[in-house]
Scaffold this motif. Structure first.
Motif, mmCIF file in Angstrom:
data_model
loop_
_atom_site.group_PDB
_atom_site.id
_atom_site.type_symbol
_atom_site.label_atom_id
_atom_site.label_comp_id
_atom_site.label_asym_id
_atom_site.label_seq_id
_atom_site.Cartn_x
_atom_site.Cartn_y
_atom_site.Cartn_z
ATOM 1 N N UNK A 76 0.838 -1.192 0.000
ATOM 2 C CA UNK A 76 0.000 0.000 0.000
ATOM 3 C C UNK A 76 0.878 1.249 0.000
ATOM 4 N N UNK A 77 0.462 2.248 -0.775
ATOM 5 C CA UNK A 77 1.219 3.487 -0.878
ATOM 6 C C UNK A 77 0.470 4.619 -0.182
ATOM 7 N N UNK A 78 1.161 5.457 0.579
ATOM 8 C CA UNK A 78 0.491 6.603 1.208
ATOM 9 C C UNK A 78 0.133 7.656 0.164
ATOM 10 N N UNK A 79 -0.991 8.322 0.357
ATOM 11 C CA UNK A 79 -1.439 9.344 -0.578
ATOM 12 C C UNK A 79 -2.287 10.348 0.190
ATOM 13 N N UNK A 80 -2.231 11.600 -0.227
ATOM 14 C CA UNK A 80 -3.042 12.621 0.440
ATOM 15 C C UNK A 80 -4.489 12.509 -0.033
ATOM 16 N N UNK A 81 -5.401 13.017 0.786
ATOM 17 C CA UNK A 81 -6.813 12.972 0.411
ATOM 18 C C UNK A 81 -7.068 13.781 -0.854
ATOM 19 N N UNK A 82 -6.342 14.898 -1.013
ATOM 20 C CA UNK A 82 -6.522 15.730 -2.208
ATOM 21 C C UNK A 82 -6.129 14.958 -3.465
ATOM 22 N N UNK A 83 -5.005 14.245 -3.403
ATOM 23 C CA UNK A 83 -4.589 13.458 -4.568
ATOM 24 C C UNK A 83 -5.541 12.294 -4.817
ATOM 25 N N UNK A 84 -6.046 11.705 -3.738
ATOM 26 C CA UNK A 84 -6.975 10.590 -3.891
ATOM 27 C C UNK A 84 -8.246 11.020 -4.611
ATOM 28 N N UNK A 85 -8.717 12.225 -4.305
ATOM 29 C CA UNK A 85 -9.959 12.722 -4.902
ATOM 30 C C UNK A 85 -9.713 13.604 -6.120
ATOM 31 N N UNK A 86 -8.471 13.658 -6.599
ATOM 32 C CA UNK A 86 -8.130 14.516 -7.723
ATOM 33 C C UNK A 86 -8.883 14.123 -8.985
ATOM 34 N N UNK A 87 -9.520 15.117 -9.623
ATOM 35 C CA UNK A 87 -10.244 14.859 -10.870
ATOM 36 C C UNK A 87 -9.280 14.509 -11.992
ATOM 37 N N UNK A 88 -8.091 15.098 -11.969
ATOM 38 C CA UNK A 88 -7.119 14.832 -13.026
ATOM 39 C C UNK A 88 -6.660 13.397 -13.037
ATOM 40 N N UNK A 89 -6.330 12.843 -11.867
ATOM 41 C CA UNK A 89 -5.877 11.453 -11.804
ATOM 42 C C UNK A 89 -6.993 10.498 -12.178
ATOM 43 N N UNK A 90 -8.237 10.834 -11.802
ATOM 44 C CA UNK A 90 -9.367 9.979 -12.162
ATOM 45 C C UNK A 90 -9.580 9.978 -13.675
ATOM 46 N N UNK A 91 -9.458 11.148 -14.308
ATOM 47 C CA UNK A 91 -9.631 11.234 -15.758
ATOM 48 C C UNK A 91 -8.550 10.445 -16.483
ATOM 49 N N UNK A 92 -7.313 10.537 -15.988
ATOM 50 C CA UNK A 92 -6.216 9.779 -16.596
ATOM 51 C C UNK A 92 -6.486 8.278 -16.482
ATOM 52 N N UNK A 93 -6.933 7.852 -15.311
ATOM 53 C CA UNK A 93 -7.200 6.433 -15.107
ATOM 54 C C UNK A 93 -8.356 5.961 -15.980
ATOM 55 N N UNK A 94 -9.389 6.806 -16.138
ATOM 56 C CA UNK A 94 -10.511 6.426 -17.004
ATOM 57 C C UNK A 94 -10.053 6.256 -18.444
ATOM 58 N N UNK A 95 -9.152 7.129 -18.874
ATOM 59 C CA UNK A 95 -8.631 7.024 -20.232
ATOM 60 C C UNK A 95 -7.857 5.717 -20.417
ATOM 61 N N UNK A 96 -6.995 5.396 -19.446
ATOM 62 C CA UNK A 96 -6.228 4.145 -19.523
ATOM 63 C C UNK A 96 -7.168 2.952 -19.474
ATOM 64 N N UNK A 97 -8.158 3.012 -18.577
ATOM 65 C CA UNK A 97 -9.106 1.910 -18.438
ATOM 66 C C UNK A 97 -9.885 1.701 -19.734
ATOM 67 N N UNK A 98 -10.296 2.813 -20.371
ATOM 68 C CA UNK A 98 -11.014 2.704 -21.634
ATOM 69 C C UNK A 98 -10.141 2.100 -22.720
ATOM 70 N N UNK A 99 -8.882 2.521 -22.778
ATOM 71 C CA UNK A 99 -7.971 1.989 -23.790
ATOM 72 C C UNK A 99 -7.743 0.491 -23.590
#
Length: 630
Positions: A76-99
């Motif tokens: 498990x990796x530590x992460x801040x709540x702001x990074x966890x809820x970041x819209x940018x990281x979620x959008x990047x992950x959705x793009x990778x997931x879609x691909x």
């Protein structure tokens, strides 16, 4: 109650607090008045679950095609709540997931097509030597039929019999395998029905290749070229997935975020609304009520909190309060059953006995060191949570107990050090020991049953305290105190002090059922009480002899393997045999001691005071598998 437009802020705030279990107000929708005003709140739970399925499929594909290897545990990796809820990281992950999902879909289609082509190849190979187009059905005067016979058929005899019929027909065998014979029939159209009737007893079955033209060999060549193109396309799709392996951490973060959002949407479904206001009930630990108060007042909610009434106890969720010593025992308690609300938390009463008993049964410094090291290394490196975290926490505590008991009995992987010194120097060396399983078996047996007696008395004390608090003084006296007097009397008689204490205890054990029952039940109650209690306490105390049995078995098995390793007199051979034997012994005892320790707690100890049936407390909170939110 809250304004409907504060729904997202309310759920997000409760998610961050992680201490409120939202429940639908009981009976509200059954009330006609309320049912006309409120309806269930809508949610996107189904959508979130679909997204979770997609991202988990993407993670599995990235691991497979990217040839990534995971250890025994997820780090498990530590992460801040702001990074966890970041819209940018979620959008990047959705793009990778879609691909990855599109590549997986393409790959699945290509694999299905490959299977179809390989099946086509398998059906054509037996006809590869036939230089006749597959679409050929005959000429103006002849009929051409391809077909199969069972593998055991004799085509030579068939041809002879067909010739004897003097029919205008020819029958050829093209190829054969263990299951079938592949044949070609050519006959005059006028004799087709007669020849078919002749072949029926031989189980001749016609074969047709719909949509194929040209010879079988030509079609096999075409399919081979198509397979090559298909494999190239599969490799390209797999390469797309493999390239996405660099984004696995983003996908994992996204999976954790979706899990938390799904938990929020599941709670949202328990909200009632009329479109203007929200209405719900829930549970919160009393010590965290102030944090909830601050959130609700900040959002302008109308709310109240109260202690649950006694008739509500069966519905109240249970959250165990723990310290560093008792927290790992949650695994044991949850495996058995949570305690009922407002009853006794068994962890503090169980922890000393469970840890001590495990150490007595394992009793080896070497095994204890391995357990401590495994607990520390895995706990610090992987920081497991939940049941896995409790498991390794308990492993460390039991490892300390095992090491201490090993030091008292002089065991270090059995007599490993003694044998090593003898093989290398020829001298004698024995670890100091207060007592040993082989030499002091009877003392260990008696000590084990004495410890069991102490635990049973402890359980009875807890039961008495509970009954006194509930005002059930007579129940406590007749069920526990009476038998304490009996036990004290047995002790006095054994010491030769007096027999009157025992006589008084027996008298009370007889009088109790007489006073508490009616009619003929007074007589049967006396015999039933005496029989059940005498046999029950005797069998319970005797059950603790397993402490001695497992200590003796583990010690003997380790020594036997060490002794076998010394037979050739070679230190290398000894180390190999000892390593294998102690590994097997360690694995066996690791599980065996846990099972027997669990049995002592659940059957001999819990039945004295434990009231189970608790409902687990499941608050709305961040649910993460791959990250730790700071």
């Amino acid at each position: 109650m809250a304004m409907a437009d504060s729904r997202e802020a309310l759920l997000s705030g409760l998610l961050r607090l992680g201490c409120v279990e939202i429940s639908e107000p009981e009976g509200v929708l059954a009330d006609p008045v309320w049912a006309g005003l409120l309806r269930r709140e809508s949610s996107r739970l189904a959508e979130r679950r679909t997204e979770i399925t997609d991202v988990n499929a993407a993670l599995a594909a990235v691991k497979r095609y990217g040839q990534l290897k995971d250890g025994l545990f997820v780090q498990r990796h530590p992460i801040s709540e702001a990074d966890f809820l970041s819209a940018g990281s979620a959008e990047q992950a959705r793009e990778v997931c879609g691909r990855v999902s599109r590549a997986l879909q393409e790959l699945s289609g290509l694999q299905s097509e490959e299977n179809r082509m390989r099946a086509g190849q398998a059906s054509l190979r037996p006809w590869a030597s036939l230089e006749l187009p597959l679409e050929t059905e005959g000429t103006a005067h002849t009929v051409v039929r391809m077909g199969v016979l069972p593998g055991a058929a004799d085509t030579g005899a068939l041809r002879t019999a067909l010739a004897a019929e003097e029919e205008p027909a020819e029958f050829y065998e093209i190829s054969a395998d263990k299951q079938q014979r592949y044949c070609l029939l050519i006959c005059h159209r006028s004799a087709e029905e007669r020849v078919q009737e002749f072949l029926r007893p031989y189980n001749f079955s016609a074969v047709a290749f719909q949509g194929l033209t040209g010879t079988a060999a030509e079609n096999l060549d075409r399919l081979e070229r198509q397979l090559l193109e298909n494999r190239k396309a599969q490799e390209a799709a797999a390469a797309v997935i493999a390239e996405s392996s660099a984004s696995r951490d983003a996908l994992r973060l996204y999976a954790d975020r979706l899990a938390s959002e799904a938990a929020r949407e599941a709670s949202a479904e328990r909200l009632l609304t009329d479109g203007t206001v929200l209405f719900f009930e829930g549970w919160v630990p009393a010590e965290q009520l102030e944090a909830v108060r601050s959130l609700l007042e900040e959002l302008g909610c109308a709310w109240e909190a109260e202690e649950p009434a006694e008739e509500e106890y069966p519905k109240v969720p249970v959250k165990l309060k723990n310290n560093w010593l008792t927290k790992p025992l949650n695994m044991v308690t949850e495996m058995y059953s949570l305690p009922a609300y407002n009853s006794v938390d068994p962890n503090p009463a169980m922890a000393p006995f469970f840890i001590l008993f495990y150490g007595i049964m394992m009793a080896d410094m070497g095994y204890g060191l391995l357990m401590i090291l495994a607990s520390v290394i895995i706990g610090r490196k992987y920081r497991p949570k939940g049941t896995t975290g409790h498991l390794f926490g308990l492993l460390g505590l039991c490892g300390v107990s095992t090491f201490v008991m090993g030091a008292l009995t002089g065991g270090f992987f059995g007599d490993f050090l003694t044998q090593v010194v003898k093989l290398t120097t020829g001298g004698d060396f024995v670890l100091p020991a207060l007592f040993t399983p082989l030499d002091d078996t009877l003392m260990i047996l008696i000590g084990s049953m004495c410890l069991g007696f102490v635990q049973i008395i402890t359980g009875m004390v807890i039961s008495v305290v509970r009954k006194v608090r509930q005002g059930r003084l007579l129940d406590a006296f007749w069920n526990e105190v009476t038998w304490w007097i009996v036990f004290a009397g047995i002790g006095c008689m054994a010491l030769g002090v007096t027999n009157w204490v025992l006589y008084a205890g027996i008298a009370l054990a007889v009088v109790g059922p007489v006073l508490n029952n009616r009619g003929f039940g007074r007589i049967t109650g006396v015999f039933g009480s005496l029989y059940n209690n005498v046999t029950g306490y005797f069998s319970d105390i005797l059950s603790y002899s397993r402490l001695m049995a497992l200590m003796l078995a583990g010690s003997v098995i380790a020594q036997v393997f060490n002794m076998l390793g010394t037979i050739p007199g070679n230190i290398v051979f000894f180390l190999v045999v000892s390593l294998v034997g102690n590994t097997l012994n360690f694995g066996l005892n690791l599980l065996g001691c846990y099972v027997h320790d669990l049995r002592l707690q659940c059957l001999e100890y819990f039945n004295k005071f434990y009231e189970d049936g608790g409902k687990p407390f499941r608050p709305l909170e961040f649910q993460t598998k791959y990250v730790d939110i700071q």
